[in-house]
Design a protein around this motif. Structure first.
Motif, PDB file in Angstrom:
ATOM      1  N   GLY A  17      41.924 116.744  10.071  1.00 44.46           N
ATOM      2  CA  GLY A  17      43.091 115.886   9.886  1.00 44.46           C
ATOM      3  C   GLY A  17      43.363 115.581   8.426  1.00 44.46           C
ATOM      4  N   GLU A  18      44.367 114.761   8.214  1.00 44.74           N
ATOM      5  CA  GLU A  18      44.789 114.379   6.865  1.00 44.74           C
ATOM      6  C   GLU A  18      44.105 113.079   6.451  1.00 44.74           C
ATOM      7  OE1 GLU A  18      46.696 116.174   4.777  1.00 44.74           O
ATOM      8  OE2 GLU A  18      46.562 117.707   6.338  1.00 44.74           O
ATOM      9  N   PRO A  19      43.661 112.989   5.190  1.00 43.66           N
ATOM     10  CA  PRO A  19      42.985 111.771   4.732  1.00 43.66           C
ATOM     11  C   PRO A  19      43.959 110.671   4.364  1.00 43.66           C
ATOM     12  CG  PRO A  19      43.103 113.340   2.940  1.00 43.66           C
ATOM     13  CD  PRO A  19      43.675 114.030   4.160  1.00 43.66           C
ATOM     14  N   THR A  20      43.433 109.451   4.340  1.00 41.49           N
ATOM     15  CA  THR A  20      44.133 108.282   3.824  1.00 41.49           C
ATOM     16  C   THR A  20      43.315 107.769   2.651  1.00 41.49           C
ATOM     17  OG1 THR A  20      44.895 107.717   6.042  1.00 41.49           O
ATOM     18  CG2 THR A  20      44.982 105.968   4.377  1.00 41.49           C
ATOM     19  N   ALA A  21      43.917 107.659   1.465  1.00 43.93           N
ATOM     20  CA  ALA A  21      43.196 107.231   0.264  1.00 43.93           C
ATOM     21  C   ALA A  21      43.105 105.712   0.204  1.00 43.93           C
ATOM     22  CB  ALA A  21      43.889 107.763  -0.984  1.00 43.93           C
ATOM     23  N   ASP A  22      42.003 105.225  -0.410  1.00 46.42           N
ATOM     24  CA  ASP A  22      41.895 103.788  -0.681  1.00 46.42           C
ATOM     25  C   ASP A  22      42.783 103.467  -1.881  1.00 46.42           C
ATOM     26  OD1 ASP A  22      40.430 104.810  -2.815  1.00 46.42           O
ATOM     27  OD2 ASP A  22      38.805 103.355  -2.621  1.00 46.42           O
ATOM     28  N   ALA A  23      42.834 102.200  -2.288  1.00 50.72           N
ATOM     29  CA  ALA A  23      43.719 101.770  -3.371  1.00 50.72           C
ATOM     30  C   ALA A  23      43.436 102.494  -4.688  1.00 50.72           C
ATOM     31  CB  ALA A  23      43.612 100.259  -3.564  1.00 50.72           C
ATOM     32  N   LEU A  27      38.308 107.179  -2.774  1.00 54.43           N
ATOM     33  CA  LEU A  27      37.768 107.404  -1.434  1.00 54.43           C
ATOM     34  C   LEU A  27      38.873 107.917  -0.520  1.00 54.43           C
ATOM     35  CD1 LEU A  27      35.615 104.184  -0.957  1.00 54.43           C
ATOM     36  CD2 LEU A  27      34.917 106.395  -1.909  1.00 54.43           C
ATOM     37  N   LEU A  28      38.595 109.031   0.151  1.00 51.88           N
ATOM     38  CA  LEU A  28      39.539 109.619   1.092  1.00 51.88           C
ATOM     39  C   LEU A  28      38.975 109.439   2.503  1.00 51.88           C
ATOM     40  CD1 LEU A  28      40.303 112.948  -0.807  1.00 51.88           C
ATOM     41  CD2 LEU A  28      41.601 110.801  -0.861  1.00 51.88           C
ATOM     42  N   PHE A  29      39.621 108.600   3.300  1.00 50.61           N
ATOM     43  CA  PHE A  29      39.134 108.273   4.644  1.00 50.61           C
ATOM     44  C   PHE A  29      39.720 109.231   5.673  1.00 50.61           C
ATOM     45  CE2 PHE A  29      38.318 104.468   2.311  1.00 50.61           C
ATOM     46  CZ  PHE A  29      37.144 103.988   2.845  1.00 50.61           C
ATOM     47  N   TYR A  30      38.862 109.681   6.592  1.00 46.61           N
ATOM     48  CA  TYR A  30      39.255 110.578   7.674  1.00 46.61           C
ATOM     49  C   TYR A  30      38.915 109.913   9.003  1.00 46.61           C
ATOM     50  CZ  TYR A  30      39.593 114.302   4.192  1.00 46.61           C
ATOM     51  OH  TYR A  30      39.943 115.066   3.104  1.00 46.61           O
ATOM     52  N   GLN A  31      39.623 110.320  10.047  1.00 49.11           N
ATOM     53  CA  GLN A  31      39.343 109.817  11.387  1.00 49.11           C
ATOM     54  C   GLN A  31      38.365 110.702  12.140  1.00 49.11           C
ATOM     55  OE1 GLN A  31      40.229 106.846  12.962  1.00 49.11           O
ATOM     56  NE2 GLN A  31      40.625 106.431  10.813  1.00 49.11           N
ATOM     57  N   SER A  32      38.249 111.995  11.732  1.00 45.98           N
ATOM     58  CA  SER A  32      37.383 112.929  12.446  1.00 45.98           C
ATOM     59  C   SER A  32      36.766 113.943  11.499  1.00 45.98           C
ATOM     60  CB  SER A  32      38.176 113.685  13.520  1.00 45.98           C
ATOM     61  OG  SER A  32      38.710 112.809  14.462  1.00 45.98           O
ATOM     62  N   PHE A  66      34.313 109.220   5.162  1.00 46.63           N
ATOM     63  CA  PHE A  66      35.137 109.364   3.959  1.00 46.63           C
ATOM     64  C   PHE A  66      34.491 110.290   2.944  1.00 46.63           C
ATOM     65  CE2 PHE A  66      32.455 105.674   3.448  1.00 46.63           C
ATOM     66  CZ  PHE A  66      31.972 105.755   2.151  1.00 46.63           C
ATOM     67  N   GLU A  67      35.316 110.759   2.019  1.00 48.39           N
ATOM     68  CA  GLU A  67      34.851 111.580   0.910  1.00 48.39           C
ATOM     69  C   GLU A  67      34.973 110.758  -0.362  1.00 48.39           C
ATOM     70  OE1 GLU A  67      35.694 115.917  -1.164  1.00 48.39           O
ATOM     71  OE2 GLU A  67      36.710 115.390   0.694  1.00 48.39           O
ATOM     72  N   ASP A  68      33.894 110.682  -1.115  1.00 46.92           N
ATOM     73  CA  ASP A  68      33.879 109.972  -2.398  1.00 46.92           C
ATOM     74  C   ASP A  68      34.140 111.010  -3.487  1.00 46.92           C
ATOM     75  OD1 ASP A  68      33.396 108.585  -4.723  1.00 46.92           O
ATOM     76  OD2 ASP A  68      31.579 107.604  -3.968  1.00 46.92           O
ATOM     77  N   THR A  69      35.372 111.071  -3.975  1.00 52.61           N
ATOM     78  CA  THR A  69      35.767 112.114  -4.925  1.00 52.61           C
ATOM     79  C   THR A  69      35.101 111.973  -6.283  1.00 52.61           C
ATOM     80  OG1 THR A  69      37.715 110.876  -5.636  1.00 52.61           O
ATOM     81  CG2 THR A  69      37.997 112.403  -3.780  1.00 52.61           C
ATOM     82  N   GLN A  70      34.419 110.856  -6.535  1.00 53.92           N
ATOM     83  CA  GLN A  70      33.740 110.667  -7.817  1.00 53.92           C
ATOM     84  C   GLN A  70      32.306 111.185  -7.795  1.00 53.92           C
ATOM     85  OE1 GLN A  70      34.315 106.467  -8.506  1.00 53.92           O
ATOM     86  NE2 GLN A  70      36.314 106.817  -9.434  1.00 53.92           N
ATOM     87  N   GLN A  71      31.836 111.659  -6.648  1.00 52.07           N
ATOM     88  CA  GLN A  71      30.478 112.196  -6.510  1.00 52.07           C
ATOM     89  C   GLN A  71      30.521 113.720  -6.534  1.00 52.07           C
ATOM     90  OE1 GLN A  71      27.707 110.266  -6.504  1.00 52.07           O
ATOM     91  NE2 GLN A  71      29.109 108.562  -6.823  1.00 52.07           N
TER      92      GLN A  71
END
Length: 103
Positions: A17-23, A27-32, A66-71
């Motif tokens: 699915g498509e991610p939703t970013a935090d503010a 962090l990119l949040f996914y449902q699955s 979620f994916e932590d894009t800073q790691q």
């Protein structure tokens, strides 16, 4: 199931699915997500293997994925769970220590 040649199964991971970013956008949040050919979603209950192979499995609920894009590398992939406490039956001195003291 073993992998080709009778070895251990490969550990594969993919977001679904498509991610939703935090503010902050970090962090990119996914449902699955898919892990080792099984699909999991936030809210699913899963069994987790404890470090001690003689211990029973943990029952947990997936609370975030979620994916932590800073790691870097595998540290980018994050799945948070909430574990259920195990039921225990206490015996002997441990039980006596938990009884209320009347006085």
């Amino acid at each position: 199931a073993a992998g080709a040649g009778g070895g251990a199964p490969s550990l594969t991971f993919a977001w679904l699915g498509e991610p939703t970013a935090d503010a902050s956008g970090a962090l990119l949040f996914y449902q699955s997500f898919q892990f080792c050919s099984a699909t999991y979603s936030v809210g699913d209950h899963v069994y987790l293997t404890p470090e001690d192979p003689g211990s029973p499995l943990y029952l947990a609920r997936i609370t975030a994925a979620f994916e932590d894009t800073q790691q870097q590398g595998g540290d980018r992939l994050c799945v948070e769970v909430r574990c259920r406490m195990r039921d225990m039956r206490m015996r002997g001195a441990a039980c006596a220590a938990r009884r209320p003291v009347s006085g």
